[in-house]
Scaffold this active site. Structure first.
Site, PDB file in Angstrom:
ATOM      1  N   GLY A 149       0.772  -1.242   0.000  1.00 10.07           N
ATOM      2  CA  GLY A 149       0.000   0.000   0.000  1.00 10.07           C
ATOM      3  C   GLY A 149       0.799   1.287   0.000  1.00 10.07           C
ATOM      4  N   ASP A 202       1.070   2.910   4.842  1.00 11.86           N
ATOM      5  CA  ASP A 202      -0.037   3.664   4.249  1.00 11.86           C
ATOM      6  C   ASP A 202      -0.979   4.229   5.303  1.00 11.86           C
ATOM      7  OD1 ASP A 202      -1.053   1.144   4.930  1.00 11.86           O
ATOM      8  OD2 ASP A 202      -1.856   0.697   2.941  1.00 11.86           O
ATOM      9  N   ASP A 242      -4.164   2.206  11.711  1.00 16.80           N
ATOM     10  CA  ASP A 242      -5.567   2.006  12.085  1.00 16.80           C
ATOM     11  C   ASP A 242      -5.628   1.439  13.509  1.00 16.80           C
ATOM     12  OD1 ASP A 242      -8.312   1.619  12.011  1.00 16.80           O
ATOM     13  OD2 ASP A 242      -8.245  -0.090  10.667  1.00 16.80           O
ATOM     14  N   LYS A 250      -6.195   6.709  11.447  1.00 13.03           N
ATOM     15  CA  LYS A 250      -7.552   6.687  12.024  1.00 13.03           C
ATOM     16  C   LYS A 250      -7.349   6.519  13.514  1.00 13.03           C
ATOM     17  CE  LYS A 250      -9.858   3.981   8.405  1.00 13.03           C
ATOM     18  NZ  LYS A 250     -10.402   2.627   8.138  1.00 13.03           N
ATOM     19  N   PHE A 302     -14.018   3.314   5.520  1.00 15.25           N
ATOM     20  CA  PHE A 302     -13.041   2.550   4.757  1.00 15.25           C
ATOM     21  C   PHE A 302     -12.630   3.338   3.516  1.00 15.25           C
ATOM     22  CE2 PHE A 302     -10.965  -0.817   2.478  1.00 15.25           C
ATOM     23  CZ  PHE A 302     -10.276  -1.432   3.501  1.00 15.25           C
ATOM     24  N   VAL A 303     -11.346   3.661   3.454  1.00 17.04           N
ATOM     25  CA  VAL A 303     -10.853   4.488   2.352  1.00 17.04           C
ATOM     26  C   VAL A 303      -9.983   3.680   1.391  1.00 17.04           C
ATOM     27  CG1 VAL A 303     -10.978   6.672   3.615  1.00 17.04           C
ATOM     28  CG2 VAL A 303      -8.896   5.302   3.761  1.00 17.04           C
ATOM     29  N   ASP A 360      -6.079  -0.325  -0.638  1.00 17.32           N
ATOM     30  CA  ASP A 360      -6.913  -1.259  -1.387  1.00 17.32           C
ATOM     31  C   ASP A 360      -8.139  -1.721  -0.616  1.00 17.32           C
ATOM     32  OD1 ASP A 360      -5.353  -2.907   0.509  1.00 17.32           O
ATOM     33  OD2 ASP A 360      -6.251  -4.598  -0.553  1.00 17.32           O
ATOM     34  N   ARG A 410      -5.970   0.434  -5.729  1.00 18.43           N
ATOM     35  CA  ARG A 410      -4.685   1.020  -5.332  1.00 18.43           C
ATOM     36  C   ARG A 410      -4.245   2.116  -6.294  1.00 18.43           C
ATOM     37  NH1 ARG A 410      -2.488  -2.199  -1.203  1.00 18.43           N
ATOM     38  NH2 ARG A 410      -2.755  -4.450  -1.397  1.00 18.43           N
TER      39      ARG A 410
HETATM   40  P1  IMP Z   1      -3.709  -1.758  11.488  1.00 25.76           P
HETATM   41  O1  IMP Z   1      -2.797  -2.922  11.586  1.00 25.76           O
HETATM   42  O2  IMP Z   1      -5.088  -2.054  11.998  1.00 25.76           O
HETATM   43  O3  IMP Z   1      -3.158  -0.480  12.062  1.00 25.76           O
HETATM   44  O4  IMP Z   1      -4.004  -1.508   9.974  1.00 25.76           O
HETATM   45  C1  IMP Z   1      -3.040  -1.240   9.072  1.00 25.76           C
HETATM   46  C2  IMP Z   1      -3.385  -1.885   7.748  1.00 25.76           C
HETATM   47  O5  IMP Z   1      -4.800  -2.118   7.602  1.00 25.76           O
HETATM   48  C3  IMP Z   1      -3.011  -0.952   6.654  1.00 25.76           C
HETATM   49  O6  IMP Z   1      -1.667  -1.166   6.247  1.00 25.76           O
HETATM   50  C4  IMP Z   1      -4.034  -1.279   5.592  1.00 25.76           C
HETATM   51  O7  IMP Z   1      -3.562  -2.337   4.779  1.00 25.76           O
HETATM   52  C5  IMP Z   1      -5.257  -1.755   6.332  1.00 25.76           C
HETATM   53  N1  IMP Z   1      -6.305  -0.709   6.464  1.00 25.76           N
HETATM   54  C6  IMP Z   1      -6.781  -0.172   7.613  1.00 25.76           C
HETATM   55  N2  IMP Z   1      -7.742   0.733   7.362  1.00 25.76           N
HETATM   56  C7  IMP Z   1      -7.873   0.774   6.016  1.00 25.76           C
HETATM   57  C8  IMP Z   1      -8.728   1.543   5.115  1.00 25.76           C
HETATM   58  O8  IMP Z   1      -9.560   2.374   5.488  1.00 25.76           O
HETATM   59  N3  IMP Z   1      -8.552   1.276   3.792  1.00 25.76           N
HETATM   60  C9  IMP Z   1      -7.651   0.384   3.304  1.00 25.76           C
HETATM   61  N4  IMP Z   1      -6.849  -0.325   4.105  1.00 25.76           N
HETATM   62  C10 IMP Z   1      -6.962  -0.142   5.446  1.00 25.76           C
HETATM   63 MG    MG Z   2      -4.262  -3.426   2.849  1.00 27.52          MG
END
Ligand code: IMP
Ligand code: MG
Length: 187
Positions: free
Chosen positions: A53, A108, A111, A139, A160-161, A167, A173
């Site tokens: 990403g 990218d 979250d 986020k 969700f973006v 993606d 992407r």
């Molecule tokens: P985390 O591990 O929950 O912090 O999420 C990180 C990963 O989740 C990112 O590298 C993305 O691949 C995916 N992700 C989280 N939120 C989104 C979104 O809104 N759109 C697309 N991918 C997301």
């Molecule tokens: Mg992803």
């Protein structure tokens, strides 16, 4: 400027609205690059980008940094192709030496924090001289792990973006902007 910008016609079925447009992204990426350039002027910068990403963001960001940096990738993905975070799997290891280098991890979106937490943990074991993180998006509402990024492009709402690297099920992407995916696409 309208309150919400509609997506191009060919994406009307899937994308609700443009959240961050191309021009706004470009301006912010330049600012991040300038900050990084200032902070790493006398350091030995190793950028470690997470596949997949980060590709558009990384390509734009690094071209605005004039320092003699190094670049490497780590592969990490979560199981499943939906919108819920799954179990993390490492798919590619670093090739370059991280020990005694100033490592800047690039991702990218931050979250829940699961990804950054796991990757930073792996990187710290390699004994870098310093370790920081840079994310295009954040986020804050869904954070589960106690991690922060030192450089953040934009804070986004809990929607969700997709686009500019991000993606849904490996699609979108290549959009040049960041848009909100219509919930009916994934629910
Ligand atoms: P985390 O591990 O929950 O912090 O999420 C990180 C990963 O989740 C990112 O590298 C993305 O691949 C995916 N992700 C989280 N939120 C989104 C979104 O809104 N759109 C697309 N991918 C997301
Ligand atoms: Mg992803």
């Amino acid at each position: 400027m309208p309150a919400t910008t509609p997506p191009p016609d060919h994406l009307r079925q899937e994308v609700q609205n443009v959240l961050i447009g191309e021009t706004e992204i470009a301006e912010r990426v330049r600012e991040l690059a300038a900050e990084i350039e200032r902070d790493y002027a006398d350091k030995d910068l190793l950028m470690v980008a997470l596949l997949t990403g980060t590709v558009p963001f990384l390509a734009d960001l690094m071209r605005h940094i004039t320092l003699p940096l190094r670049l490497d990738f780590m592969g990490v993905s979560s199981y499943g192709d939906g919108t819920a975070p799954g179990e993390l799997v490492f798919t590619k290891d670093l090739r370059l030496e991280a020990r005694n280098r100033d490592v800047l991890l690039v991702d990218d979106i931050l979250d829940t924090g699961q990804t950054l937490h796991a990757v930073l943990g792996k990187l710290i074991d390699l004994q870098p001289r310093s370790l920081k993180a840079c994310v295009l998006l954040e986020k804050t509402s869904r954070r589960q792990e106690k991690v922060t990024a030192n450089y953040v492009g934009f804070e986004v709402p809990d929607e969700f973006v997709v686009g500019y690297g991000l993606d849904y099920a490996e699609r979108y992407r290549n959009l040049p902007f960041i848009g909100v995916l219509k919930p009916e696409v994934y629910s």
